[in-house]
Write a protein that holds these residues in place. Structure first.
Motif, PDB file in Angstrom:
ATOM      1  N   HIS A  11       0.829  -1.202   0.000  1.00  0.00           N
ATOM      2  CA  HIS A  11       0.000   0.000   0.000  1.00  0.00           C
ATOM      3  C   HIS A  11       0.868   1.259   0.000  1.00  0.00           C
ATOM      4  O   HIS A  11       0.569   2.244  -0.702  1.00  0.00           O
ATOM      5  CB  HIS A  11      -0.919   0.005   1.220  1.00  0.00           C
ATOM      6  CG  HIS A  11      -1.758   1.242   1.342  1.00  0.00           C
ATOM      7  ND1 HIS A  11      -1.504   2.234   2.262  1.00  0.00           N
ATOM      8  CD2 HIS A  11      -2.833   1.669   0.629  1.00  0.00           C
ATOM      9  CE1 HIS A  11      -2.384   3.203   2.131  1.00  0.00           C
ATOM     10  NE2 HIS A  11      -3.207   2.893   1.153  1.00  0.00           N
ATOM     11  N   ALA A  12       1.945   1.237   0.775  1.00  0.00           N
ATOM     12  CA  ALA A  12       2.853   2.392   0.813  1.00  0.00           C
ATOM     13  C   ALA A  12       3.466   2.643  -0.561  1.00  0.00           C
ATOM     14  O   ALA A  12       3.581   3.791  -1.005  1.00  0.00           O
ATOM     15  CB  ALA A  12       3.947   2.153   1.851  1.00  0.00           C
ATOM     16  N   ARG A  13       3.846   1.577  -1.237  1.00  0.00           N
ATOM     17  CA  ARG A  13       4.420   1.724  -2.578  1.00  0.00           C
ATOM     18  C   ARG A  13       3.388   2.269  -3.563  1.00  0.00           C
ATOM     19  O   ARG A  13       3.678   3.134  -4.388  1.00  0.00           O
ATOM     20  CB  ARG A  13       4.953   0.379  -3.053  1.00  0.00           C
ATOM     21  CG  ARG A  13       6.289  -0.023  -2.442  1.00  0.00           C
ATOM     22  CD  ARG A  13       6.703  -1.387  -2.943  1.00  0.00           C
ATOM     23  NE  ARG A  13       8.076  -1.713  -2.574  1.00  0.00           N
ATOM     24  CZ  ARG A  13       8.525  -2.937  -2.389  1.00  0.00           C
ATOM     25  NH1 ARG A  13       7.701  -3.975  -2.543  1.00  0.00           N
ATOM     26  NH2 ARG A  13       9.785  -3.156  -2.066  1.00  0.00           N
ATOM     27  N   LYS A  14       2.172   1.739  -3.495  1.00  0.00           N
ATOM     28  CA  LYS A  14       1.134   2.127  -4.459  1.00  0.00           C
ATOM     29  C   LYS A  14       0.756   3.597  -4.340  1.00  0.00           C
ATOM     30  O   LYS A  14       0.361   4.218  -5.323  1.00  0.00           O
ATOM     31  CB  LYS A  14      -0.097   1.245  -4.269  1.00  0.00           C
ATOM     32  CG  LYS A  14       0.059  -0.158  -4.836  1.00  0.00           C
ATOM     33  CD  LYS A  14      -1.223  -0.963  -4.677  1.00  0.00           C
ATOM     34  CE  LYS A  14      -1.080  -2.343  -5.328  1.00  0.00           C
ATOM     35  NZ  LYS A  14      -2.307  -3.166  -5.152  1.00  0.00           N
ATOM     36  N   GLN A  15       0.886   4.140  -3.125  1.00  0.00           N
ATOM     37  CA  GLN A  15       0.561   5.564  -2.954  1.00  0.00           C
ATOM     38  C   GLN A  15       1.475   6.458  -3.787  1.00  0.00           C
ATOM     39  O   GLN A  15       1.108   7.593  -4.105  1.00  0.00           O
ATOM     40  CB  GLN A  15       0.691   5.953  -1.475  1.00  0.00           C
ATOM     41  CG  GLN A  15      -0.430   5.472  -0.593  1.00  0.00           C
ATOM     42  CD  GLN A  15      -0.428   6.148   0.758  1.00  0.00           C
ATOM     43  OE1 GLN A  15      -1.325   6.918   1.081  1.00  0.00           O
ATOM     44  NE2 GLN A  15       0.589   5.873   1.568  1.00  0.00           N
ATOM     45  N   GLY A  47      20.798   0.416   6.355  1.00  0.00           N
ATOM     46  CA  GLY A  47      20.054  -0.005   7.531  1.00  0.00           C
ATOM     47  C   GLY A  47      18.551   0.041   7.314  1.00  0.00           C
ATOM     48  O   GLY A  47      18.053   0.198   6.202  1.00  0.00           O
ATOM     49  N   VAL A  48      17.806  -0.075   8.411  1.00  0.00           N
ATOM     50  CA  VAL A  48      16.344  -0.128   8.349  1.00  0.00           C
ATOM     51  C   VAL A  48      15.759   1.164   7.792  1.00  0.00           C
ATOM     52  O   VAL A  48      14.914   1.141   6.892  1.00  0.00           O
ATOM     53  CB  VAL A  48      15.756  -0.417   9.744  1.00  0.00           C
ATOM     54  CG1 VAL A  48      14.233  -0.371   9.716  1.00  0.00           C
ATOM     55  CG2 VAL A  48      16.243  -1.769  10.259  1.00  0.00           C
ATOM     56  N   ALA A  49      16.191   2.303   8.332  1.00  0.00           N
ATOM     57  CA  ALA A  49      15.660   3.582   7.865  1.00  0.00           C
ATOM     58  C   ALA A  49      15.994   3.812   6.394  1.00  0.00           C
ATOM     59  O   ALA A  49      15.164   4.315   5.626  1.00  0.00           O
ATOM     60  CB  ALA A  49      16.208   4.720   8.726  1.00  0.00           C
ATOM     61  N   ASP A  50      17.204   3.440   5.997  1.00  0.00           N
ATOM     62  CA  ASP A  50      17.593   3.585   4.594  1.00  0.00           C
ATOM     63  C   ASP A  50      16.723   2.698   3.710  1.00  0.00           C
ATOM     64  O   ASP A  50      16.346   3.093   2.596  1.00  0.00           O
ATOM     65  CB  ASP A  50      19.068   3.231   4.416  1.00  0.00           C
ATOM     66  CG  ASP A  50      19.597   3.555   3.029  1.00  0.00           C
ATOM     67  OD1 ASP A  50      19.768   4.751   2.731  1.00  0.00           O
ATOM     68  OD2 ASP A  50      19.815   2.623   2.235  1.00  0.00           O
ATOM     69  N   PHE A  51      16.404   1.494   4.196  1.00  0.00           N
ATOM     70  CA  PHE A  51      15.495   0.613   3.449  1.00  0.00           C
ATOM     71  C   PHE A  51      14.155   1.308   3.197  1.00  0.00           C
ATOM     72  O   PHE A  51      13.571   1.203   2.109  1.00  0.00           O
ATOM     73  CB  PHE A  51      15.272  -0.692   4.210  1.00  0.00           C
ATOM     74  CG  PHE A  51      14.094  -1.477   3.708  1.00  0.00           C
ATOM     75  CD1 PHE A  51      14.210  -2.315   2.609  1.00  0.00           C
ATOM     76  CD2 PHE A  51      12.846  -1.347   4.319  1.00  0.00           C
ATOM     77  CE1 PHE A  51      13.112  -3.014   2.124  1.00  0.00           C
ATOM     78  CE2 PHE A  51      11.745  -2.053   3.845  1.00  0.00           C
ATOM     79  CZ  PHE A  51      11.874  -2.885   2.741  1.00  0.00           C
ATOM     80  N   MET A  52      13.650   2.015   4.198  1.00  0.00           N
ATOM     81  CA  MET A  52      12.373   2.704   4.049  1.00  0.00           C
ATOM     82  C   MET A  52      12.441   3.721   2.916  1.00  0.00           C
ATOM     83  O   MET A  52      11.528   3.816   2.085  1.00  0.00           O
ATOM     84  CB  MET A  52      11.992   3.391   5.364  1.00  0.00           C
ATOM     85  CG  MET A  52      11.798   2.420   6.523  1.00  0.00           C
ATOM     86  SD  MET A  52      11.519   3.220   8.129  1.00  0.00           S
ATOM     87  CE  MET A  52       9.772   3.642   7.982  1.00  0.00           C
ATOM     88  N   SER A  74       5.060   7.551   3.028  1.00  0.00           N
ATOM     89  CA  SER A  74       4.529   7.519   1.669  1.00  0.00           C
ATOM     90  C   SER A  74       3.469   8.596   1.463  1.00  0.00           C
ATOM     91  O   SER A  74       3.448   9.292   0.435  1.00  0.00           O
ATOM     92  CB  SER A  74       3.939   6.137   1.378  1.00  0.00           C
ATOM     93  OG  SER A  74       3.362   6.086   0.098  1.00  0.00           O
ATOM     94  N   THR A  75       2.591   8.760   2.440  1.00  0.00           N
ATOM     95  CA  THR A  75       1.544   9.784   2.345  1.00  0.00           C
ATOM     96  C   THR A  75       2.156  11.176   2.258  1.00  0.00           C
ATOM     97  O   THR A  75       1.728  12.016   1.456  1.00  0.00           O
ATOM     98  CB  THR A  75       0.601   9.691   3.561  1.00  0.00           C
ATOM     99  OG1 THR A  75      -0.023   8.406   3.571  1.00  0.00           O
ATOM    100  CG2 THR A  75      -0.465  10.769   3.510  1.00  0.00           C
ATOM    101  N   ALA A  76       3.178  11.423   3.076  1.00  0.00           N
ATOM    102  CA  ALA A  76       3.842  12.731   3.060  1.00  0.00           C
ATOM    103  C   ALA A  76       4.520  12.984   1.723  1.00  0.00           C
ATOM    104  O   ALA A  76       4.389  14.071   1.130  1.00  0.00           O
ATOM    105  CB  ALA A  76       4.860  12.808   4.198  1.00  0.00           C
TER     106      ALA A  76
END
Length: 337
Positions: free
Chosen positions: A193-197, A228-233, A326-328
């Motif tokens: 869902h985050a990607r699709k936004q 790391g995790v944040a970079d993955f995001m 994603s929304t931001a």
């Protein structure tokens, strides 16, 4: 946020349940290079780290917890009822004696620096001597050297599969595989869902900076490094991290960060208070008053996103955190804190 566990169970697909067989004990799990054997499903477990705690709550295993510790944020509302019945051994790191005193049949650990070769709480060998199995979340050991850098250094990029692996293995250890299938399906849905936004949106010129905390507001901040995790995001959403270090959370000076001038600033909200900058209000005050930071485009244009600290970690909060980012990025507006 994740829906209540009852809703999660209600959404369990028949196909998922069909593929989730019962655990056959004794069960041996190869965990971060150490074999851990369980003669039966643990009746008493202790968690060191919020990510593992909320993972077990999401699996409906609160009644199996004899103690929790190392909290960054308050527990998610949907887990409040389970959490209210579980003793908190420490807000931060517990003592070895406090953990052992709960007579656990499993100790689930979020970070290797808590239970590992140089463990603040103890080593895996110390627990093994007492015949207490330890389970380290794979996200903090796979492709990572925790003896280099304050919070370890990534040798390979963080993989989201390590979270799904934790859910599946914990579900197998406790013989609740169907719940593990349901939870992983839900988490994967949030990621998609985050990607699709952001489908069709060009973010190639967009960059970001994660600010976790600072030992002192006058000192260099702890920010998210690469891999790391944040970079993955950020990578998942097509946004560039302005910090190039492979350390998990290196310190970088504000002059260097201001020169990089990220499009977005993402700052951690914490309920713990180890450092002054754990307080998100103090972070925001610093950004708007510091002579260097206040001139960054992200600050001047209100592109500062407040995110739970544990959403920047390898746990289930990462997924709603991705949706928030994603929304931001899709709207160009920072959500309300």
């Amino acid at each position: 946020m994740l829906p209540r566990f009852a809703t999660l169970l209600a959404s369990l697909s028949l196909a998922g349940a069909a593929h989730a067989g019962a655990t056959h004990y004794p069960l041996t799990v190869d965990n971060c290079g150490v074999a851990q054997t369980f003669a039966q499903a643990p009746e008493r477990a202790v968690t060191i780290g919020q990510a593992g705690t909320e993972m077990l709550y999401a699996l409906g295993l609160g009644e199996k917890l004899a103690g929790t510790s190392l909290w960054f944020n308050n527990v998610l509302p949907e887990f409040a009822e389970q959490n209210a019945k579980v003793p908190r051994l420490a807000d931060n790191d517990p003592s070895f004696e406090a953990v052992v005193g709960k007579r656990p049949q499993l100790v689930a650990v979020q970070f290797e620096w808590m239970v590992g070769a140089q463990g603040v709480v103890g080593t895996r060998e110390q627990f093994a001597e007492l015949e207490i199995p330890t389970y380290l979340l794979p996200s903090d050991c796979e492709g990572k050297d925790n003896l280099v850098g304050a919070d370890g250094t990534r040798l390979q990029p963080f993989r989201i599969d390590s979270i799904y692996k934790s859910v599946s293995e914990l579900a197998a250890i406790f013989d609740v595989q169907a719940r593990g299938v349901a939870l992983n399906d839900q988490l994967k849905g949030k990621l998609e869902h985050a990607r699709k936004q952001l489908a069709g949106k060009d973010l190639s010129a967009t960059s970001a900076l994660f600010w976790f905390s600072s030992a002192d507001l006058e000192m260099d901040p702890y920010v998210a490094g690469r891999q790391g995790v944040a970079d993955f995001m950020l990578q998942t959403l097509g946004v560039r991290n302005v910090v190039e270090s492979n350390e998990e959370w290196p310190t970088v000076g504000w002059e260097t960060l201001a020169k990089a001038n990220p499009t977005w600033l993402i700052i951690a909200r914490m309920d713990r208070r180890r450092f002054p900058a754990d307080d998100v209000e103090k972070k925001l005050e610093f950004l708007h008053t510091d002579p260097v930071a206040k001139n960054m485009d992200a600050v001047r244009n209100g592109r500062v996103i407040v995110l739970d600290a544990d959403a920047m970690q390898a746990g289930i909060r990462l997924f709603p955190g991705l949706e928030r980012l994603s929304t931001a990025f899709a709207t160009g507006k920072a959500p309300q804190p």
